[in-house]
Each structure stands twice: as C-alpha cells, then as structure tokens.
Design a protein around this motif. Structure first.
Motif, PDB file in Angstrom:
ATOM      1  N   SER A 145       3.686  -6.406   1.274  1.00  0.00           N
ATOM      2  CA  SER A 145       2.623  -6.327   0.782  1.00  0.00           C
ATOM      3  C   SER A 145       2.855  -6.202  -0.896  1.00  0.00           C
ATOM      4  N   GLU A 148       3.648 -10.263  -1.515  1.00  0.00           N
ATOM      5  CA  GLU A 148       2.385 -11.113  -1.331  1.00  0.00           C
ATOM      6  C   GLU A 148       1.278 -10.489  -0.820  1.00  0.00           C
ATOM      7  N   VAL A 149       0.442 -10.736  -1.769  1.00  0.00           N
ATOM      8  CA  VAL A 149      -1.096 -10.370  -1.645  1.00  0.00           C
ATOM      9  C   VAL A 149      -2.088 -11.776  -0.674  1.00  0.00           C
ATOM     10  N   SER A 153      -5.213  -7.457   1.390  1.00  0.00           N
ATOM     11  CA  SER A 153      -4.834  -6.443   1.121  1.00  0.00           C
ATOM     12  C   SER A 153      -4.609  -6.463  -0.042  1.00  0.00           C
ATOM     13  N   SER A 154      -6.138  -6.692  -1.091  1.00  0.00           N
ATOM     14  CA  SER A 154      -5.543  -6.415  -2.410  1.00  0.00           C
ATOM     15  C   SER A 154      -5.246  -5.481  -2.978  1.00  0.00           C
ATOM     16  N   SER A 157      -1.781  -3.266  -1.664  1.00  0.00           N
ATOM     17  CA  SER A 157      -0.572  -4.460  -2.389  1.00  0.00           C
ATOM     18  C   SER A 157      -0.437  -3.900  -3.729  1.00  0.00           C
TER      19      SER A 157
END
Length: 236
Positions: A145, A148-149, A153-154, A157
């Motif tokens: 994470s 990659e977002v 998961s903002s 991440s």
C-alpha cells in the motif's frame, strides 16, 4: 548453532501476527528477542513459548510505540538485559479507515502516530549506538500500500509511503556507517488485522506470516558488506 546466535533484536508489534512470527524466526536462529507491544498477556505468552523452545531468549516489554518515552525505556531495558541492539524491526502498525472523504481525523492521527512516529521513535533510540559501533540493522515494515493506492487506502497508504521514503533516506544517510536498512513491503497477509478490516482477496491465497519472517531472516543474515535495501513479498 543458529545464524544469529549472539545477536540481540527488538521487534515492535510483537504480540500477534507478523511481529510474533518474526520474533520466533529470529529466536530460532539464535537471537535474543525483545517483544514490544501493548498487549501484556499476549506478549508474555509468546515470550514463554520462545523461552521454552530453548533457542534465543525472549523478553516481553509492554510498550506503546506512539509514546516516545515508552519506546526509549523499552530500548534501555533491552540493552540492560541483553546488551547492544543489533536488529530493530519496526513492525507495529495500524490499518484503520483510510478514506479521506470519511473525515475520521482521530483514526488518521492514530495511524500517523503508530505507523510513522512510532517507527521514528525506535530508529532514534537505537541508531546512535549502532553508528557508534559501526554495526546494526534497521528493518522497516511498510506495505504494498506504500507503492500503490486504492480508493479506500488513501491515508493508510500515505503512512506506508512515508515509511518507505524513510527507509530510502536512511539508506543514504547511513551509507558507509556499517548500519544497514531494509524496507519490507508485504502484500496481503493472513492476520487478525487484515481480517478485522475485511481486507481479503478471494482470488488469491494470502501470504502466511512465516513468508514475511523468512524475508527478514534472509536480509539480516547476509554478510556485513551486503545491504538488502528492499523486499516486496506478494501473493502469487
């Protein structure tokens, strides 16, 4: 005799899941391990299991990594019990609601405090002595994470991107000091944390905690002149 006999390690978030398994693998290789987490009873159970195995010794130290003074006290107790710290594993982490639009600021703050500040407090507590001794190994547990977002998961991440950036910067800061840095980015691992957040993938078998622990053993057992900077471990 194990590959890590005579070495001393601290593992945060060691009361369950990946952290507990890392501690068992390092102890199996002969390292003395200090288990740091908030859940005292679970820590004690894991420490007893390791000590009963008769390989590396284990010490349980209840610790909230989001509290700088507790981290410093834990590191001090570890050094008083076993001696200089050779390996520090920043494993403690929180995965809470990470959507920005949900506005759960308190949950974001908890993730920042544990995932980022908690890692920094540990690094700050052990790095000076490692540099002085010209030896040591910092392991930071990030996540895919952090590479990659997704739309859910903002914030999580963001904290794991920060851990990865920290690892990358430390590699440069600590070059030629003898202190090594390894960033481990696990994919989906079958843990209570992942199940509690509903983070499962029915299309692929999730990783076992042993898969992550083996990656760490690989990194810390390389010759002193070898620095394994980054390992990403994903399900097939």
């Amino acid at each position: 005799m194990g590959q890590l006999t005579g070495k001393n390690a601290i593992i945060t978030g060691a009361s369950s899941g990946i952290g507990a398994t890392i501690a068992k693998h390092l102890a199996h290789e002969g390292a003395n391990v200090v288990l740091a987490a908030r859940r005292k009873e679970k820590l004690g159970t894991i420490a007893e299991e390791i000590n009963t195995a008769g390989e590396g010794q284990a010490l349980a130290v209840p610790t909230n990594v989001a509290n700088r003074s507790e981290v410093e006290a834990m590191v001090k107790k570890a050094a008083e019990t076993f001696g200089d710290i050779d390996i520090y594993v920043n494993n403690a982490g929180l995965m809470l609601d990470a959507r920005v639009r949900e506005g759960k600021v308190e949950e974001w703050e908890q993730m920042i405090d544990v995932n980022i500040k908690g890692a920094l407090y540990g690094i700050n507590a052990v790095t000076p002595t490692m540099i002085e001794r010209s030896t040591g190994h910092i392991i930071n547990i990030a996540s895919v994470s952090g590479q990659e977002v997704t739309k859910i998961s903002s914030v999580y991440s963001a904290t794991k991107f920060a851990v990865r950036a920290l690892s990358m910067g430390m590699e440069k800061e600590l070059a030629r000091t003898g202190v090594r840095v390894t960033n481990i980015s696990p994919g989906m691992v079958d843990t209570d944390l992942a199940r509690s957040r509903g983070r499962s993938n029915s299309d692929r078998r999730p990783l076992d905690t042993d898969d992550i622990a083996r990656a760490i053993v690989y990194a810390v057992t390389q010759p002193d002149y070898v620095n394994v900077n980054e390992i990403t471990v994903r399900p097939v």
